[in-house]
Enzyme design. Structure first.
Site, PDB file in Angstrom:
ATOM      1  N   HIS A  69      -9.550   0.873   4.594  1.00 20.48           N
ATOM      2  CA  HIS A  69      -8.297   1.107   5.314  1.00 20.48           C
ATOM      3  C   HIS A  69      -8.585   2.045   6.492  1.00 20.48           C
ATOM      4  O   HIS A  69      -9.418   2.958   6.386  1.00 20.48           O
ATOM      5  CB  HIS A  69      -7.257   1.735   4.378  1.00 20.48           C
ATOM      6  CG  HIS A  69      -5.888   1.755   4.978  1.00 20.48           C
ATOM      7  ND1 HIS A  69      -5.504   2.709   5.897  1.00 20.48           N
ATOM      8  CD2 HIS A  69      -4.830   0.930   4.826  1.00 20.48           C
ATOM      9  CE1 HIS A  69      -4.258   2.454   6.276  1.00 20.48           C
ATOM     10  NE2 HIS A  69      -3.829   1.388   5.640  1.00 20.48           N
TER      11      HIS A  69
ATOM     12  N   GLY B  86       2.677  -1.207   4.276  1.00 19.86           N
ATOM     13  CA  GLY B  86       2.708   0.226   3.984  1.00 19.86           C
ATOM     14  C   GLY B  86       4.136   0.688   3.724  1.00 19.86           C
ATOM     15  O   GLY B  86       4.693   0.470   2.640  1.00 19.86           O
ATOM     16  N   GLY B  87       4.751   1.307   4.715  1.00 25.01           N
ATOM     17  CA  GLY B  87       6.069   1.915   4.569  1.00 25.01           C
ATOM     18  C   GLY B  87       7.097   1.028   3.874  1.00 25.01           C
ATOM     19  O   GLY B  87       7.822   1.489   2.973  1.00 25.01           O
TER      20      GLY B  87
ATOM     21  N   GLU C 263      -7.067   4.493   7.619  1.00 26.25           N
ATOM     22  CA  GLU C 263      -6.891   5.925   7.313  1.00 26.25           C
ATOM     23  C   GLU C 263      -8.135   6.474   6.617  1.00 26.25           C
ATOM     24  O   GLU C 263      -8.509   7.633   6.817  1.00 26.25           O
ATOM     25  CB  GLU C 263      -5.615   6.130   6.473  1.00 26.25           C
ATOM     26  CG  GLU C 263      -4.379   5.975   7.343  1.00 26.25           C
ATOM     27  CD  GLU C 263      -3.126   5.509   6.610  1.00 26.25           C
ATOM     28  OE1 GLU C 263      -3.077   5.589   5.371  1.00 26.25           O
ATOM     29  OE2 GLU C 263      -2.191   5.058   7.299  1.00 26.25           O
TER      30      GLU C 263
ATOM     31  N   ASN D 132       0.878  -1.169   0.000  1.00 23.84           N
ATOM     32  CA  ASN D 132       0.000   0.000   0.000  1.00 23.84           C
ATOM     33  C   ASN D 132       0.916   1.219   0.000  1.00 23.84           C
ATOM     34  O   ASN D 132       1.492   1.571   1.030  1.00 23.84           O
ATOM     35  CB  ASN D 132      -0.884  -0.017   1.258  1.00 23.84           C
ATOM     36  CG  ASN D 132      -1.675   1.271   1.416  1.00 23.84           C
ATOM     37  OD1 ASN D 132      -1.774   2.071   0.485  1.00 23.84           O
ATOM     38  ND2 ASN D 132      -2.239   1.476   2.607  1.00 23.84           N
ATOM     39  N   TRP D 133       1.042   1.820  -1.174  1.00 22.87           N
ATOM     40  CA  TRP D 133       1.982   2.942  -1.295  1.00 22.87           C
ATOM     41  C   TRP D 133       1.466   4.208  -0.619  1.00 22.87           C
ATOM     42  O   TRP D 133       2.208   5.171  -0.456  1.00 22.87           O
ATOM     43  CB  TRP D 133       2.240   3.257  -2.777  1.00 22.87           C
ATOM     44  CG  TRP D 133       3.106   2.283  -3.495  1.00 22.87           C
ATOM     45  CD1 TRP D 133       3.577   1.075  -3.045  1.00 22.87           C
ATOM     46  CD2 TRP D 133       3.636   2.446  -4.825  1.00 22.87           C
ATOM     47  NE1 TRP D 133       4.351   0.475  -4.008  1.00 22.87           N
ATOM     48  CE2 TRP D 133       4.402   1.302  -5.117  1.00 22.87           C
ATOM     49  CE3 TRP D 133       3.516   3.443  -5.797  1.00 22.87           C
ATOM     50  CZ2 TRP D 133       5.060   1.128  -6.331  1.00 22.87           C
ATOM     51  CZ3 TRP D 133       4.166   3.276  -7.009  1.00 22.87           C
ATOM     52  CH2 TRP D 133       4.935   2.132  -7.267  1.00 22.87           C
ATOM     53  N   LYS D 134       0.203   4.233  -0.275  1.00 18.65           N
ATOM     54  CA  LYS D 134      -0.434   5.439   0.281  1.00 18.65           C
ATOM     55  C   LYS D 134      -0.178   6.621  -0.657  1.00 18.65           C
ATOM     56  O   LYS D 134      -0.051   6.423  -1.860  1.00 18.65           O
ATOM     57  CB  LYS D 134       0.056   5.723   1.706  1.00 18.65           C
ATOM     58  CG  LYS D 134      -0.004   4.488   2.591  1.00 18.65           C
ATOM     59  CD  LYS D 134       0.101   4.823   4.041  1.00 18.65           C
ATOM     60  CE  LYS D 134       0.219   3.531   4.839  1.00 18.65           C
ATOM     61  NZ  LYS D 134      -0.080   3.706   6.235  1.00 18.65           N
TER      62      LYS D 134
ATOM     63  N   GLY E 171       2.082   2.175  10.709  1.00 17.43           N
ATOM     64  CA  GLY E 171       3.006   3.306  10.571  1.00 17.43           C
ATOM     65  C   GLY E 171       3.637   3.731  11.879  1.00 17.43           C
ATOM     66  O   GLY E 171       4.242   4.799  11.969  1.00 17.43           O
TER      67      GLY E 171
ATOM     68  N   GLU F  40      -5.570  -5.222  10.358  1.00 17.78           N
ATOM     69  CA  GLU F  40      -4.603  -4.148  10.586  1.00 17.78           C
ATOM     70  C   GLU F  40      -4.946  -3.410  11.875  1.00 17.78           C
ATOM     71  O   GLU F  40      -5.781  -2.495  11.863  1.00 17.78           O
ATOM     72  CB  GLU F  40      -4.635  -3.154   9.421  1.00 17.78           C
ATOM     73  CG  GLU F  40      -4.247  -3.761   8.097  1.00 17.78           C
ATOM     74  CD  GLU F  40      -3.615  -2.720   7.188  1.00 17.78           C
ATOM     75  OE1 GLU F  40      -2.524  -2.987   6.697  1.00 17.78           O
ATOM     76  OE2 GLU F  40      -4.195  -1.643   7.002  1.00 17.78           O
TER      77      GLU F  40
ATOM     78  N   SER G 110       3.233  -2.245  10.360  1.00 19.53           N
ATOM     79  CA  SER G 110       4.680  -2.227  10.583  1.00 19.53           C
ATOM     80  C   SER G 110       5.366  -3.560  10.275  1.00 19.53           C
ATOM     81  O   SER G 110       6.283  -3.964  10.992  1.00 19.53           O
ATOM     82  CB  SER G 110       4.996  -1.750  12.008  1.00 19.53           C
ATOM     83  OG  SER G 110       4.487  -0.438  12.195  1.00 19.53           O
TER      84      SER G 110
HETATM   85  C1  PEP Z   1      -0.899   0.071   5.904  1.00 22.22           C
HETATM   86  O1  PEP Z   1      -0.959   1.253   5.645  1.00 22.22           O
HETATM   87  O2  PEP Z   1      -1.759  -0.700   5.460  1.00 22.22           O
HETATM   88  C2  PEP Z   1       0.202  -0.393   6.745  1.00 22.22           C
HETATM   89  C3  PEP Z   1       0.165  -1.609   7.214  1.00 22.22           C
HETATM   90  O3  PEP Z   1       1.232   0.502   6.977  1.00 22.22           O
HETATM   91  P1  PEP Z   1       2.650   0.197   7.674  1.00 22.22           P
HETATM   92  O4  PEP Z   1       3.156  -1.113   7.095  1.00 22.22           O
HETATM   93  O5  PEP Z   1       3.512   1.352   7.308  1.00 22.22           O
HETATM   94  O6  PEP Z   1       2.393   0.079   9.134  1.00 22.22           O
END
Ligand code: PEP
Length: 252
Positions: free
Chosen positions: A96, A234-235, A98, A10-12, A174, A168, A213
């Site tokens: 998600h 994500g990251g 967010e 997930n590049w956001k 994040g 999640e 994470s």
């Molecule tokens: C996400 O945004 O779905 C996510 C899991 O982010 P991160 O891996 O950065 O915690």
């Protein structure tokens, strides 16, 4: 046969044409030899065409991070599942945290988005998860059950055959704080049991990803748990070597 692994990035709201090109090309070449695990990247809308042109014919699928609950019409700024289909998207993230927290998407809207994706033969990656306050007050399972039930009630249990669930925990996204493998496993098992009330076959087959994470150095122990089939990343999906290592860790 066990469930195949799946890792989605997930590049956001990150990227640029130049940076994406490098990242996409590196991911294609680094995942070429993957066995029994599929992978995808969910990119910002403006870059879907770029993802399609680099990834077409490769092992890596592409998708969106959000979708409208409507198919067409006067909905300024929205993007429909029909449009994502036009651009070859196989997946779309729905619900998600967010989107739920920052953009006020409630369970009903998330369920409508899930249904809209299904109607266009796009596999929704349905995100569920509790906040830290909800976990600490013992409400985590109830919150997740309500998030799941909203989709099952609106779209029907059969639609889960062609969907993916991502657990999640909001407190792990994040933040660098990862759920322990056992904490994640407990919730994944709960999700499967909740689905099994409706249909045990679907519960056994559905891929449930963990997100929050995940990094190259913690992926393997998370994916080793019996009900964790891969990750929503994500990251770490923005760093080619990290993402590739996570995909490799999901091979079983
Ligand atoms: C996400 O945004 O779905 C996510 C899991 O982010 P991160 O891996 O950065 O915690």
């Amino acid at each position: 046969m066990g469930r195949a692994g799946f890792v989605a990035g997930n590049w956001k709201m990150h990227g640029s044409l130049a940076r994406n090109q490098e990242l996409l090309e590196a991911v294609v070449s680094g995942t070429r030899s993957l066995q029994n695990v599929s992978c995808a990247v969910c990119v910002p809308y403006p870059y879907i065409v770029q993802a399609q042109s680099v990834l077409e014919g490769s092992h890596v699928a592409w998708g969106g991070q959000n979708v409208s609950q409507y198919h067409h019409g006067a909905y300024t700024g929205e993007v429909s599942a029909d449009m994502l289909t036009d651009l070859g998207c196989r997946y779309v993230i729905v619900g998600h945290s967010e989107r739920r927290i920052l953009f006020g998407e409630e369970n009903r809207v998330v369920a409508e988005k899930f249904r809209a994706a299904q109607e266009c033969s796009i596999t929704p990656i349905l995100c569920v998860g509790e906040t830290l306050a909800q976990r600490e007050s013992g409400e985590a399972e109830q919150v997740i059950a309500t998030q799941l039930d909203a989709v099952i009630d609106l779209a029907g249990i059969e639609t889960l055959r062609h969907s993916v669930i991502a657990y999640e925990p909001v407190w792990a996204i994040g933040t660098g704080k990862t759920a322990t493998p056992q904490q994640a496993q407990d919730v994944h098992e709960f999700i499967r049991s909740r689905i099994a009330v409706h249909n045990s076959r679907i519960a056994g087959d559905i891929q449930i990803l963990y997100g929050g994470s995940v990094k190259a150095d913690n992926a393997r122990e998370l994916f080793a748990m019996p009900d964790i089939d891969g990750g929503l990343i994500g990251g770490a999906s923005l760093v080619a070597e990290e993402f590739i290592s996570i995909c490799l860790a999901a091979q079983n």
